[in-house]
Design an enzyme around this catalytic site. Sequence first.
Site: not given
Length: 423
Positions: A67, A112-114, A153
């Site tokens: 995202v 953003a992040k995944g 992360d």
Amino acid sequence: MSTAAPESHLRENPFELAKAQLQKVGEVFALDGNLIRVLSSCKKGVEVSIPVAMDDGSIEVYQGFRVTHNIARGPSKGGIRYHPDVTIDEVKALAMWMTWKCALMGLPFGGAKGGVVCNPKTLSSGELERMTRRYTSEIINDIGPERDIPAPDVGTDGRVMAWIFDTYSMNKGYSVLGVVTGKPLAVGGSLGREEATARGSLYCIQALSTKQGRRMSEYAIAIQGFGNVGANLARLLHTAGVKVVAVSDSTGGVYNAAGLDIPAALAHKGEHGTLTGLASAEAVTNEELIELPCDVFAPCALEQVVTEANADRVKAKVICEGANGPVTPAADAILEDRGILVLPDVLANAGGVVVSYFEWVQGLQEYFWHEDEVNAKLHDIVARAFEEAWHTRESIGMSLRMASYGLAVQRVAEATTTRGLYP
């Protein structure tokens, strides 16, 4: 055979919480409602299917997300987490928080992040690599050094970043050092990156000690989480002469009011894979650790550990958010009423993205810095952000979280207004 996510540790929808925080910031700082509506939505999100050949010959199908929340200030930046409880709304919330974190630190990035719904602890190295490379292939058109830059992360590390870097580079036909950060040094990583998040938390606690007129050695600190952030923070605090009274991992924790032997705890964890059984320490649960008497409680694991249900039993005078979103908004209100200071996540755990930015810059230049230079630049950025947030808190009379979020959101709003609405 597909993998289903188990019941989540999340008690509330994190994206709804993130949007509610933004709405409150908009009201307090009198921001244009149209801007808040724009910033409340994520720019783009993808959900991908990740079929993986397992060691036993079977095929598992994992669910993955990536995202991007905002790119008003530059390409998006954010970690990838491998965890059984990952949801699309969690990833959206984390992406939004990354936007504010980058803006507060003055970095030219959006958020953003995944994530992949999996338990990396149950996967072999080969299974983990095959899953990572397929996930990378599925999102390869959405990432890149000028588009969206992933990082480690929860559940991911330098090895995983190396696989992403290699997969992306093999598809491009040349090495693209800037596609991910948190890489091993051998393939374009930065010195100081591994402990950067913890070091940023340390710098915030040091800045607070100056504000309070106390020596670091006067603090007693409890840390929840003994992964990259928690273990490094414990080590750095111990080296700085701070009394670390409790630490924990996912299986439970250990406590000693006189202070733990952190080098022994690190060695015990490395040898046994758990903190259980550490000498000269009593066992505590993660729930009990939150309520231990201490000066600073540092939640460095997952979200929503301090909630409306337990906030009134927190005995710490300060909470330093080493994790993202460990204190819910309802708990925030209780803690504020009780006079407990929260060093918010967008300030206290931003060290990782700051040194990720340094790694990205070094990769683009193909010129790398000494570790002392990395740490000095990190200190300058975190200390400046702390001072700005503290000044806003004092001058307007609000929580440090609201001051930090307010500064960040205003910067993104200004960039959005300056760029204008396309088309």
